[in-house]
Scaffold this motif. Sequence first.
Motif, PDB file in Angstrom:
ATOM      1  N   GLY A 109      29.171 111.810 -54.496  1.00  0.00           N
ATOM      2  CA  GLY A 109      29.710 110.575 -55.047  1.00  0.00           C
ATOM      3  C   GLY A 109      28.682 109.478 -54.987  1.00  0.00           C
ATOM      4  N   GLY A 110      29.149 108.258 -54.774  1.00  0.00           N
ATOM      5  CA  GLY A 110      28.265 107.116 -54.717  1.00  0.00           C
ATOM      6  C   GLY A 110      27.474 107.070 -53.432  1.00  0.00           C
ATOM      7  N   PRO A 111      26.826 105.935 -53.181  1.00  0.00           N
ATOM      8  CA  PRO A 111      25.949 105.832 -52.009  1.00  0.00           C
ATOM      9  C   PRO A 111      26.690 105.752 -50.681  1.00  0.00           C
ATOM     10  CG  PRO A 111      26.060 103.741 -53.170  1.00  0.00           C
ATOM     11  CD  PRO A 111      26.772 104.735 -54.034  1.00  0.00           C
ATOM     12  N   VAL A 112      27.998 105.551 -50.715  1.00  0.00           N
ATOM     13  CA  VAL A 112      28.790 105.465 -49.488  1.00  0.00           C
ATOM     14  C   VAL A 112      29.977 106.405 -49.596  1.00  0.00           C
ATOM     15  CG1 VAL A 112      30.187 103.968 -48.001  1.00  0.00           C
ATOM     16  CG2 VAL A 112      28.154 103.049 -49.128  1.00  0.00           C
ATOM     17  N   ASN A 113      30.220 107.155 -48.539  1.00  0.00           N
ATOM     18  CA  ASN A 113      31.405 108.002 -48.471  1.00  0.00           C
ATOM     19  C   ASN A 113      32.584 107.114 -48.067  1.00  0.00           C
ATOM     20  OD1 ASN A 113      33.458 109.832 -47.849  1.00  0.00           O
ATOM     21  ND2 ASN A 113      32.026 111.362 -47.082  1.00  0.00           N
ATOM     22  N   TRP A 114      33.264 106.567 -49.073  1.00  0.00           N
ATOM     23  CA  TRP A 114      34.326 105.607 -48.800  1.00  0.00           C
ATOM     24  C   TRP A 114      35.575 106.265 -48.230  1.00  0.00           C
ATOM     25  CZ3 TRP A 114      33.503 100.699 -48.174  1.00  0.00           C
ATOM     26  CH2 TRP A 114      32.356 100.134 -48.750  1.00  0.00           C
ATOM     27  N   ASP A 115      35.778 107.525 -48.515  1.00  0.00           N
ATOM     28  CA  ASP A 115      36.900 108.225 -47.880  1.00  0.00           C
ATOM     29  C   ASP A 115      36.704 108.276 -46.367  1.00  0.00           C
ATOM     30  OD1 ASP A 115      38.165 108.644 -50.288  1.00  0.00           O
ATOM     31  OD2 ASP A 115      37.261 110.632 -50.610  1.00  0.00           O
ATOM     32  N   MET A 116      35.462 108.577 -45.970  1.00  0.00           N
ATOM     33  CA  MET A 116      35.156 108.591 -44.545  1.00  0.00           C
ATOM     34  C   MET A 116      35.283 107.193 -43.951  1.00  0.00           C
ATOM     35  SD  MET A 116      31.603 109.700 -42.644  1.00  0.00           S
ATOM     36  CE  MET A 116      31.784 111.428 -43.096  1.00  0.00           C
ATOM     37  N   ALA A 117      34.794 106.196 -44.670  1.00  0.00           N
ATOM     38  CA  ALA A 117      34.871 104.817 -44.175  1.00  0.00           C
ATOM     39  C   ALA A 117      36.321 104.405 -43.947  1.00  0.00           C
ATOM     40  CB  ALA A 117      34.200 103.874 -45.165  1.00  0.00           C
ATOM     41  N   LYS A 118      37.164 104.735 -44.892  1.00  0.00           N
ATOM     42  CA  LYS A 118      38.578 104.378 -44.770  1.00  0.00           C
ATOM     43  C   LYS A 118      39.224 105.080 -43.583  1.00  0.00           C
ATOM     44  CE  LYS A 118      42.868 104.905 -47.411  1.00  0.00           C
ATOM     45  NZ  LYS A 118      43.405 105.294 -48.743  1.00  0.00           N
ATOM     46  N   GLN A 119      38.939 106.369 -43.441  1.00  0.00           N
ATOM     47  CA  GLN A 119      39.518 107.141 -42.343  1.00  0.00           C
ATOM     48  C   GLN A 119      39.110 106.567 -40.996  1.00  0.00           C
ATOM     49  OE1 GLN A 119      38.840 111.428 -42.477  1.00  0.00           O
ATOM     50  NE2 GLN A 119      38.340 111.370 -40.295  1.00  0.00           N
ATOM     51  N   ILE A 120      37.827 106.272 -40.842  1.00  0.00           N
ATOM     52  CA  ILE A 120      37.334 105.767 -39.568  1.00  0.00           C
ATOM     53  C   ILE A 120      37.860 104.359 -39.306  1.00  0.00           C
ATOM     54  CG2 ILE A 120      35.257 105.067 -38.330  1.00  0.00           C
ATOM     55  CD1 ILE A 120      33.841 107.427 -39.648  1.00  0.00           C
ATOM     56  N   MET A 161      19.911 114.519 -48.386  1.00  0.00           N
ATOM     57  CA  MET A 161      19.696 113.249 -47.711  1.00  0.00           C
ATOM     58  C   MET A 161      20.658 112.179 -48.215  1.00  0.00           C
ATOM     59  SD  MET A 161      17.537 113.716 -45.393  1.00  0.00           S
ATOM     60  CE  MET A 161      17.167 112.023 -44.960  1.00  0.00           C
ATOM     61  N   ARG A 162      20.968 112.231 -49.494  1.00  0.00           N
ATOM     62  CA  ARG A 162      21.920 111.249 -50.022  1.00  0.00           C
ATOM     63  C   ARG A 162      23.316 111.501 -49.469  1.00  0.00           C
ATOM     64  NH1 ARG A 162      19.948 110.257 -56.307  1.00  0.00           N
ATOM     65  NH2 ARG A 162      18.174 108.928 -55.734  1.00  0.00           N
ATOM     66  N   PRO A 190      25.448  98.151 -53.572  1.00  0.00           N
ATOM     67  CA  PRO A 190      24.077  97.881 -54.051  1.00  0.00           C
ATOM     68  C   PRO A 190      23.006  98.141 -53.000  1.00  0.00           C
ATOM     69  CG  PRO A 190      25.557  96.161 -54.807  1.00  0.00           C
ATOM     70  CD  PRO A 190      26.337  96.999 -53.834  1.00  0.00           C
ATOM     71  N   VAL A 191      23.268  97.752 -51.746  1.00  0.00           N
ATOM     72  CA  VAL A 191      22.270  97.971 -50.698  1.00  0.00           C
ATOM     73  C   VAL A 191      22.256  99.427 -50.273  1.00  0.00           C
ATOM     74  CG1 VAL A 191      21.641  97.408 -48.331  1.00  0.00           C
ATOM     75  CG2 VAL A 191      22.297  95.606 -49.910  1.00  0.00           C
ATOM     76  N   ALA A 192      23.437 100.036 -50.188  1.00  0.00           N
ATOM     77  CA  ALA A 192      23.491 101.443 -49.804  1.00  0.00           C
ATOM     78  C   ALA A 192      22.722 102.306 -50.800  1.00  0.00           C
ATOM     79  CB  ALA A 192      24.946 101.900 -49.719  1.00  0.00           C
ATOM     80  N   GLU A 193      22.736 101.939 -52.059  1.00  0.00           N
ATOM     81  CA  GLU A 193      21.986 102.671 -53.076  1.00  0.00           C
ATOM     82  C   GLU A 193      20.500 102.608 -52.782  1.00  0.00           C
ATOM     83  OE1 GLU A 193      21.403 105.188 -55.879  1.00  0.00           O
ATOM     84  OE2 GLU A 193      23.445 104.398 -55.756  1.00  0.00           O
ATOM     85  N   ARG A 194      20.034 101.464 -52.302  1.00  0.00           N
ATOM     86  CA  ARG A 194      18.617 101.316 -51.965  1.00  0.00           C
ATOM     87  C   ARG A 194      18.252 102.182 -50.773  1.00  0.00           C
ATOM     88  NH1 ARG A 194      16.063  97.281 -54.481  1.00  0.00           N
ATOM     89  NH2 ARG A 194      14.448  97.177 -52.886  1.00  0.00           N
ATOM     90  N   VAL A 195      19.180 102.300 -49.820  1.00  0.00           N
ATOM     91  CA  VAL A 195      18.917 103.150 -48.661  1.00  0.00           C
ATOM     92  C   VAL A 195      18.829 104.606 -49.090  1.00  0.00           C
ATOM     93  CG1 VAL A 195      19.809 103.955 -46.457  1.00  0.00           C
ATOM     94  CG2 VAL A 195      19.988 101.549 -47.058  1.00  0.00           C
ATOM     95  N   GLY A 196      19.722 105.029 -49.990  1.00  0.00           N
ATOM     96  CA  GLY A 196      19.683 106.398 -50.470  1.00  0.00           C
ATOM     97  C   GLY A 196      18.353 106.727 -51.127  1.00  0.00           C
TER      98      GLY A 196
END
Length: 494
Positions: free
Chosen positions: A91-102, A202-203, A174-180
């Motif tokens: 998916g995108g640069p952040v695993n938002w499902d994981m973020a929501k769960q945590i 790695m992404r 936007p920033v997470a994309e730069r980290v990826g």
Amino acid sequence: MSDTPFGFGLPPEEPENGDEGKKKDPAGGGQGSGGQGGNPFGANPFGFGGPPGMGGPGGADNPFAAMFGSLNPNDLGAAFQQLGQMLSYEGGPVNWDMAKQIARQVVAQGTPDGVKDASVGPAEKSAVEEAVRLADLWLDQVTPLPSGAGTAVAWSRAEWVEATLPAWQQLVDPVAERVGAAMGDVLPEEMQAMAGPLIGMMRSMGGAMFGQQIGQAVGALAGEVVGSTDVGLPLGPAGRAALLPLNIEAFGKDLGVPSDEVRLYLALREAAHQRLFAHVPWLRAHLFGAVEGYARGIKVDTSKLEEAVGQLDPTHPEQLQEALQQGMFQPEDTPEQKAALARLETALALVEGWVDAVVHEAAKSRLTSADALRETLRRRRASGGPAEQTFATLIGLELRPRRLRDAARLWASLTDARGVDGRDALWEHPDMLPTATDLDDPDGFVHREHLDFSELDKMLGEAAEGRSGDGGRSGDGGPSGDSEGDEGKGDGAK
């Protein structure tokens, strides 16, 4: 906020009816979840199996050699396949499902003082609705902007998490994309031929890293915010004024102010934000665009990233967390980046300064504690509360209105000089707003004549109709001359 707000450890239980009877997260923690005392990801949140060579010599210079040092090229494919299965996020640069769960599980753990989340009862809902209704009546007398709150809601902490994640996604991606992208840049030369599958892995790892970080941050933040606009940005759904009764009680606990006054003052602030964002249609995009513009100029410290990956020990995942907490984001020292930061800080100061001035005008003659509450909220915002610290750690940016007091004084002076209608007319167009320089010289701005952009648009429209009526001929300048002149005027009004 706790000392380790971005820790990997997860709490073991759900909130006590934390979001109105919604079913418990099936991925929730517990001693049997992952077998690691409440961490469903186990001792190793990213699923590394501990291949030979981990932590071996040369790790700092070649992080992937340290990770896969004793594997020959044929074995690397199998290792990547294993990691790909463990980090299957696409998916995108952040695993938002994981973020929501945590985030939900952090909320379930409760705040450091031991207060856990709970459903909002009927009495609390009624108190919030009444406070917002009264706040809107008071605000009607101090601003021509009509109410922006179609509904007033009382949220639990878990409900705040659910409602604000879309806005966090817009801010952080936007920033997470730069980290990826940066994670791909730390590949050693000998692995460039295999860059495709490795970058993908790695992404996925980057998405998991950010999901962990953001989930912890948003979950911790949910324990302290009092509404949906604490950071000066509209984090919740449009037109919905939201307050968190549990956090409001904690906020007012040691202030020595009656709880109904605390609730009403915070309702005034929430309702004032809602008016501004509802009736200044360009403002939301302007603020989020300023954040994104600043994010585009942030550099990722690849040396820190490389060191963190090279020293990663699957039995000590907190090492990566600690490296990330130290910060790997640095703003570029360029005129464009400095200008982007100035635009963002000025915009935040103007929003918060307007809310501060308008709320004070509405409350000063009605609430005996108005001055004390105003000062408390000013210090909370200007000194960098939990929201600002959270966001700064995540993407290297503080959402802090550093010039809140200057902006509040300017809006108050505008009220005295031009009245509430003249003051709030400045929100009609971004070019009409005060600049950072104007905050240095508020008197000069207050008494300066400003062009009425609405009248200019009307004049341009009438001129255009006149030209079409006489076949496009106008004066001695001819069609081309008038066209250029009008374009110049039009640009000024954009």
